[in-house]
Design an enzyme around this catalytic site. Structure first.
Site, mmCIF file in Angstrom:
data_model
loop_
_atom_site.group_PDB
_atom_site.id
_atom_site.type_symbol
_atom_site.label_atom_id
_atom_site.label_comp_id
_atom_site.label_asym_id
_atom_site.label_seq_id
_atom_site.Cartn_x
_atom_site.Cartn_y
_atom_site.Cartn_z
ATOM 1 N N GLY A 120 0.834 -1.198 0.000
ATOM 2 C CA GLY A 120 0.000 0.000 0.000
ATOM 3 C C GLY A 120 0.869 1.249 0.000
ATOM 4 C CB THR A 121 4.003 2.033 1.830
ATOM 5 O OG1 THR A 121 3.426 1.772 3.112
ATOM 6 C CG2 THR A 121 4.993 3.177 1.944
ATOM 7 C CG ASN A 152 -4.733 4.453 9.304
ATOM 8 O OD1 ASN A 152 -4.984 5.487 8.677
ATOM 9 N ND2 ASN A 152 -3.682 4.337 10.076
ATOM 10 C CB SER A 190 -2.260 -2.982 1.231
ATOM 11 O OG SER A 190 -1.226 -3.806 1.706
ATOM 12 C CB ALA A 191 -2.572 -8.475 -0.495
ATOM 13 C CB CYS A 217 3.044 3.132 10.988
ATOM 14 S SG CYS A 217 2.091 2.084 9.927
#
Ligand code: PLP
Length: 402
Positions: free
Chosen positions: A73-74, A153, A201-202, A334
């Site tokens: 995703g980043t 998020n 993102s998976a 994060c």
């Protein structure tokens, strides 16, 4: 880890679905060819890659050729933000985003600021929602990119993304959304919502880590304006030059399987998780005084609960929960190792000490109702015990409602 562990941190990452693991293992063993090779192993890998592209795109109604597989995703966000800035330099140097984005958006924007671009970080209201009028007023004739997240998020708030996309489209400005938390969890239709770019993102939807996707409408060309995103990495001609690297076919196939499952299970999962989410919210509000919900009560992801508890620190709640076999979070994974209060909680108006006292619970496919009941049994005594020890709480008498 003991299998009784209750994992309530699905916004940080999800466990990989066993049905996804099966697919990845199969391809790791059998389909090790390079998808660019011309022999039959290469062709087999390429077929899997293209079928996966179709499946991953289908959940958001995307054309297969508008899907680019990336490393995360980043990475998708970096390609979108920096690539759009490079492609549109001549048009202007102004980018609009929000103050509550993930660091995978904020930090590429900060880097662009160092290089001379101007970035406006829109404020949000107490629920975490941007103001549409404010967005309109912030647009200048130099604005060439708007990037606003689909759902947050930390607090789960869903932005008024349809209105935002319309404003960007009317102004002919490239529009990107970080949909990492929303993708596969709530319905998204790229045609209805007119995104130019969208990141996913998976590993946030029961797939493997290290695979992402970037949707690019019309293969990255905006009507009358040529390319709206330039590559930022250079190498082979994979993924239409945007992500040059030999494709990670087994993980991409796992991503496709995860998307297929998400698509099938979404309607039921949304209902089931919303019910569990609201049960948590209602029970905490009923049982624990001096607690407050962060984020919007209804315009939020079905799996997200974020609560503030006065007088105590989120970290200590986390550690106590961990000892009871429950994994939660104080906010974004994060930033949870830094002592900085969450930028999202500050942006919705919490004081730094309030932002430190919050707990994020994010549910997923493998959580059962009795896991939630167990969590709701152990939480109030933990809060009570921590408050008794808290120096912030000397004079407060009691807190847990009987
Ligand atoms: C997790 C997350 C990302 C980063 O995705 P990775 O695949 O871990 O790089 C970006 N944006 C949001 C909103 C996220 O939740």
């Amino acid at each position: 880890m003991n299998k009784e562990y209750i994992y309530l941190d699905c916004a940080a990452t999800t466990p990989v679905d066993p049905r996804v693991i099966e697919v990845i293992n199969k391809h790791l063993k059998k389909n090790y060819g390079n998808a660019s090779s011309l022999h039959s192993l290469g062709l087999a890998a390429n077929n899997i890659l293209e079928e996966s592209r179709e499946s991953v795109g289908s959940i958001i109604n995307a054309e297969k050729d508008d899907v680019i597989f990336t490393g995360s995703g980043t990475e998708s966000n970096n390609i979108a933000i920096i690539g759009a800035a490079l492609a549109n330099k001549k048009r202007g140097d102004h980018i609009i985003t929000t103050s509550i984005e993930h660091h995978a958006i904020l930090n590429p924007c900060k880097e662009l600021e160092k290089q001379g671009f101007k970035v406006s970080y829109l404020p949000v209201d107490k629920f975490g929602i941007i103001n549409i009028e404010n967005l309109k007023e912030t647009i200048t004739d130099k604005t060439m990119l708007i990037s606003i997240m689909f759902a947050n998020n930390e607090i789960g708030t869903i932005e008024p993304i349809k209105d935002i996309a319309e404003i960007a489209n009317d102004a002919n400005i490239v529009f990107h959304t970080d949909a990492v938390q929303a993708f596969g969890k709530i319905p998204i239709d790229v045609n209805n919502l007119k995104f130019d770019m969208l990141s996913a993102s998976a590993h946030k939807l029961y797939g493997p880590k290290g695979v992402g996707m970037l949707y690019m409408r019309n293969k990255g060309k905006k009507e009358g304006r040529g390319k709206y995103c330039r590559p930022i990495m250079f190498g082979g001609a994979h993924e239409r030059n945007y992500r040059p690297s030999t494709e990670n076919v087994p993980s991409i196939a796992g991503f496709a399987k995860a998307v297929e499952l998400a698509k099938k299970e979404m309607p039921n999962e949304m209902k089931r998780l919303t019910k569990l989410r609201d049960k948590i919210t209602n029970t905490i509000e009923r049982k624990i005084e001096d607690s407050y919900l962060n984020g919007h009560p209804t315009k939020r992801l079905p799996n997200n609960v974020n609560f503030g508890f006065r007088y105590i620190e989120g970290e200590s709640i986390l550690l106590s929960l961990d000892m009871e076999g429950i994994a939660g979070s104080t906010g974004s994974a994060c930033s949870s190792k830094s002592l900085e209060p969450s930028h999202v909680l500050l942006a919705i108006g919490l004081k730094p000490e309030e932002a430190h006292g919050s707990l994020r619970i994010t549910l997923g496919r493998f959580n059962k109702e009795n896991d939630i009941d167990y969590f709701l049994d152990v939480l109030p005594p933990i809060i009570e015990r921590l408050r008794k020890m808290s120096p912030l709480n000397k004079d407060t008498k009691y807190i847990i409602k009987k």
